[in-house]
Design a protein around this motif. Sequence first.
Motif, PDB file in Angstrom:
ATOM      1  N   LYS A  74      10.372  24.263  94.430  1.00  0.00           N
ATOM      2  CA  LYS A  74      10.657  23.792  93.068  1.00  0.00           C
ATOM      3  C   LYS A  74      12.153  23.617  92.821  1.00  0.00           C
ATOM      4  O   LYS A  74      12.548  23.038  91.822  1.00  0.00           O
ATOM      5  CB  LYS A  74      10.071  24.767  92.050  1.00  0.00           C
ATOM      6  CG  LYS A  74       8.559  24.831  92.090  1.00  0.00           C
ATOM      7  CD  LYS A  74       8.046  25.880  91.136  1.00  0.00           C
ATOM      8  CE  LYS A  74       6.557  26.081  91.338  1.00  0.00           C
ATOM      9  NZ  LYS A  74       6.065  27.263  90.648  1.00  0.00           N
ATOM     10  N   ASP A  75      12.956  24.120  93.749  1.00  0.00           N
ATOM     11  CA  ASP A  75      14.416  23.985  93.639  1.00  0.00           C
ATOM     12  C   ASP A  75      14.752  22.491  93.681  1.00  0.00           C
ATOM     13  O   ASP A  75      14.305  21.774  94.578  1.00  0.00           O
ATOM     14  CB  ASP A  75      15.072  24.724  94.810  1.00  0.00           C
ATOM     15  CG  ASP A  75      16.598  24.717  94.756  1.00  0.00           C
ATOM     16  OD1 ASP A  75      17.197  23.724  94.278  1.00  0.00           O
ATOM     17  OD2 ASP A  75      17.196  25.696  95.231  1.00  0.00           O
ATOM     18  N   PRO A  76      15.538  21.983  92.729  1.00  0.00           N
ATOM     19  CA  PRO A  76      15.882  20.559  92.732  1.00  0.00           C
ATOM     20  C   PRO A  76      16.596  20.095  93.998  1.00  0.00           C
ATOM     21  O   PRO A  76      16.586  18.917  94.331  1.00  0.00           O
ATOM     22  CB  PRO A  76      16.793  20.380  91.506  1.00  0.00           C
ATOM     23  CG  PRO A  76      16.727  21.643  90.731  1.00  0.00           C
ATOM     24  CD  PRO A  76      16.112  22.699  91.592  1.00  0.00           C
ATOM     25  N   ASN A  77      17.216  21.032  94.721  1.00  0.00           N
ATOM     26  CA  ASN A  77      17.906  20.675  95.960  1.00  0.00           C
ATOM     27  C   ASN A  77      16.978  20.665  97.173  1.00  0.00           C
ATOM     28  O   ASN A  77      17.408  20.302  98.264  1.00  0.00           O
ATOM     29  CB  ASN A  77      19.065  21.645  96.212  1.00  0.00           C
ATOM     30  CG  ASN A  77      20.169  21.454  95.202  1.00  0.00           C
ATOM     31  OD1 ASN A  77      20.510  20.326  94.849  1.00  0.00           O
ATOM     32  ND2 ASN A  77      20.708  22.552  94.708  1.00  0.00           N
ATOM     33  N   PHE A  78      15.728  21.064  96.979  1.00  0.00           N
ATOM     34  CA  PHE A  78      14.789  21.128  98.096  1.00  0.00           C
ATOM     35  C   PHE A  78      14.611  19.770  98.774  1.00  0.00           C
ATOM     36  O   PHE A  78      14.773  19.669  99.998  1.00  0.00           O
ATOM     37  CB  PHE A  78      13.439  21.693  97.624  1.00  0.00           C
ATOM     38  CG  PHE A  78      12.463  21.914  98.741  1.00  0.00           C
ATOM     39  CD1 PHE A  78      12.444  23.111  99.434  1.00  0.00           C
ATOM     40  CD2 PHE A  78      11.567  20.925  99.110  1.00  0.00           C
ATOM     41  CE1 PHE A  78      11.546  23.325 100.471  1.00  0.00           C
ATOM     42  CE2 PHE A  78      10.672  21.121 100.149  1.00  0.00           C
ATOM     43  CZ  PHE A  78      10.666  22.332 100.827  1.00  0.00           C
ATOM     44  N   PRO A  79      14.300  18.696  98.028  1.00  0.00           N
ATOM     45  CA  PRO A  79      14.152  17.397  98.699  1.00  0.00           C
ATOM     46  C   PRO A  79      15.430  16.943  99.399  1.00  0.00           C
ATOM     47  O   PRO A  79      15.375  16.393 100.498  1.00  0.00           O
ATOM     48  CB  PRO A  79      13.782  16.429  97.566  1.00  0.00           C
ATOM     49  CG  PRO A  79      13.263  17.280  96.476  1.00  0.00           C
ATOM     50  CD  PRO A  79      13.987  18.599  96.602  1.00  0.00           C
ATOM     51  N   VAL A  80      16.577  17.202  98.778  1.00  0.00           N
ATOM     52  CA  VAL A  80      17.854  16.801  99.363  1.00  0.00           C
ATOM     53  C   VAL A  80      18.038  17.470 100.721  1.00  0.00           C
ATOM     54  O   VAL A  80      18.388  16.814 101.716  1.00  0.00           O
ATOM     55  CB  VAL A  80      19.029  17.170  98.415  1.00  0.00           C
ATOM     56  CG1 VAL A  80      20.370  16.913  99.076  1.00  0.00           C
ATOM     57  CG2 VAL A  80      18.909  16.423  97.099  1.00  0.00           C
ATOM     58  N   GLU A  81      17.776  18.778 100.770  1.00  0.00           N
ATOM     59  CA  GLU A  81      17.935  19.523 102.026  1.00  0.00           C
ATOM     60  C   GLU A  81      16.902  19.065 103.062  1.00  0.00           C
ATOM     61  O   GLU A  81      17.217  18.906 104.241  1.00  0.00           O
ATOM     62  CB  GLU A  81      17.804  21.034 101.777  1.00  0.00           C
ATOM     63  CG  GLU A  81      18.010  21.883 103.012  1.00  0.00           C
ATOM     64  CD  GLU A  81      19.390  21.768 103.639  1.00  0.00           C
ATOM     65  OE1 GLU A  81      19.505  22.053 104.851  1.00  0.00           O
ATOM     66  OE2 GLU A  81      20.363  21.387 102.946  1.00  0.00           O
ATOM     67  N   PHE A  82      15.665  18.830 102.616  1.00  0.00           N
ATOM     68  CA  PHE A  82      14.636  18.368 103.553  1.00  0.00           C
ATOM     69  C   PHE A  82      15.008  17.009 104.141  1.00  0.00           C
ATOM     70  O   PHE A  82      14.948  16.813 105.351  1.00  0.00           O
ATOM     71  CB  PHE A  82      13.264  18.287 102.887  1.00  0.00           C
ATOM     72  CG  PHE A  82      12.249  17.628 103.769  1.00  0.00           C
ATOM     73  CD1 PHE A  82      11.778  18.274 104.907  1.00  0.00           C
ATOM     74  CD2 PHE A  82      11.807  16.347 103.494  1.00  0.00           C
ATOM     75  CE1 PHE A  82      10.866  17.660 105.750  1.00  0.00           C
ATOM     76  CE2 PHE A  82      10.892  15.721 104.333  1.00  0.00           C
ATOM     77  CZ  PHE A  82      10.419  16.377 105.460  1.00  0.00           C
ATOM     78  N   PHE A  83      15.391  16.065 103.280  1.00  0.00           N
ATOM     79  CA  PHE A  83      15.738  14.725 103.772  1.00  0.00           C
ATOM     80  C   PHE A  83      16.933  14.777 104.727  1.00  0.00           C
ATOM     81  O   PHE A  83      16.976  14.039 105.704  1.00  0.00           O
ATOM     82  CB  PHE A  83      16.007  13.762 102.617  1.00  0.00           C
ATOM     83  CG  PHE A  83      14.769  13.378 101.848  1.00  0.00           C
ATOM     84  CD1 PHE A  83      13.588  13.072 102.500  1.00  0.00           C
ATOM     85  CD2 PHE A  83      14.788  13.305 100.464  1.00  0.00           C
ATOM     86  CE1 PHE A  83      12.449  12.699 101.803  1.00  0.00           C
ATOM     87  CE2 PHE A  83      13.658  12.937  99.751  1.00  0.00           C
ATOM     88  CZ  PHE A  83      12.482  12.634 100.418  1.00  0.00           C
ATOM     89  N   LYS A  84      17.877  15.673 104.452  1.00  0.00           N
ATOM     90  CA  LYS A  84      19.037  15.822 105.344  1.00  0.00           C
ATOM     91  C   LYS A  84      18.594  16.317 106.722  1.00  0.00           C
ATOM     92  O   LYS A  84      18.966  15.747 107.759  1.00  0.00           O
ATOM     93  CB  LYS A  84      20.047  16.788 104.726  1.00  0.00           C
ATOM     94  CG  LYS A  84      21.316  16.969 105.545  1.00  0.00           C
ATOM     95  CD  LYS A  84      22.233  17.977 104.889  1.00  0.00           C
ATOM     96  CE  LYS A  84      22.231  19.171 105.799  1.00  0.00           C
ATOM     97  NZ  LYS A  84      22.769  20.382 105.370  1.00  0.00           N
ATOM     98  N   ARG A  85      17.778  17.361 106.751  1.00  0.00           N
ATOM     99  CA  ARG A  85      17.303  17.907 108.030  1.00  0.00           C
ATOM    100  C   ARG A  85      16.403  16.912 108.770  1.00  0.00           C
ATOM    101  O   ARG A  85      16.473  16.797 109.993  1.00  0.00           O
ATOM    102  CB  ARG A  85      16.552  19.219 107.802  1.00  0.00           C
ATOM    103  CG  ARG A  85      17.448  20.351 107.343  1.00  0.00           C
ATOM    104  CD  ARG A  85      16.661  21.636 107.234  1.00  0.00           C
ATOM    105  NE  ARG A  85      17.446  22.683 106.594  1.00  0.00           N
ATOM    106  CZ  ARG A  85      17.050  23.940 106.519  1.00  0.00           C
ATOM    107  NH1 ARG A  85      15.890  24.329 107.048  1.00  0.00           N
ATOM    108  NH2 ARG A  85      17.803  24.841 105.919  1.00  0.00           N
TER     109      ARG A  85
END
Length: 191
Positions: A74-85
């Motif tokens: 639910k962290d708003p940065n979750f998708p950002v971190e996933f897409f980066k990895r």
Amino acid sequence: MAEALAISKPISAIFHRKGMQNIWKHFEKWNGPAGFIAMADAVCAFNPVYAQGMTSASVCSQILGTLIGEMDPKDPNFPVEFFKRQAEFVRQPWDLSVARDRQALGQSDGTEGGMSGEVWERVLREGAGVPVIAEALFNVINLNRPAQSLGADSEFLAAVSEIMQRPPKPPISETEVTPYPPHKSQPENFY
């Protein structure tokens, strides 16, 4: 998986992609809504001749699973971190597919990285029968190890050096290549 599929309902018709081109949608550069995740062919679709799509999707699923263990989805940065990895991983099969396609189309200038250029063509053609080369290339092409690891593999480098020290084999002539699809004279159950 079977149980999940049994109770699932489709949200759209099934469709397929008809092209052989490589497509990468760079979600790692996207500032979309929190909670949105895309993976597999929705992010990066490869020329199917290299058979890297399912493996890439599986690895990206593992990346997602690992991240779920590290962060709150639910962290708003979750998708950002996933897409980066995900993009860090996808770079490997992407580079391999694009380099091979450019080489096959005669569009390679040898600077793409991956497995392109005259030296790679020779290693791929003449090294296929050398077990240490064949195994190393098999593992790179099947995404079991990164292409960069070949530069530190002393056995692989020694075998490649041996190939490069001999005169090159002549190119395969068009008459030596089996046509595809096979001629109609072949029996229908040829495959």
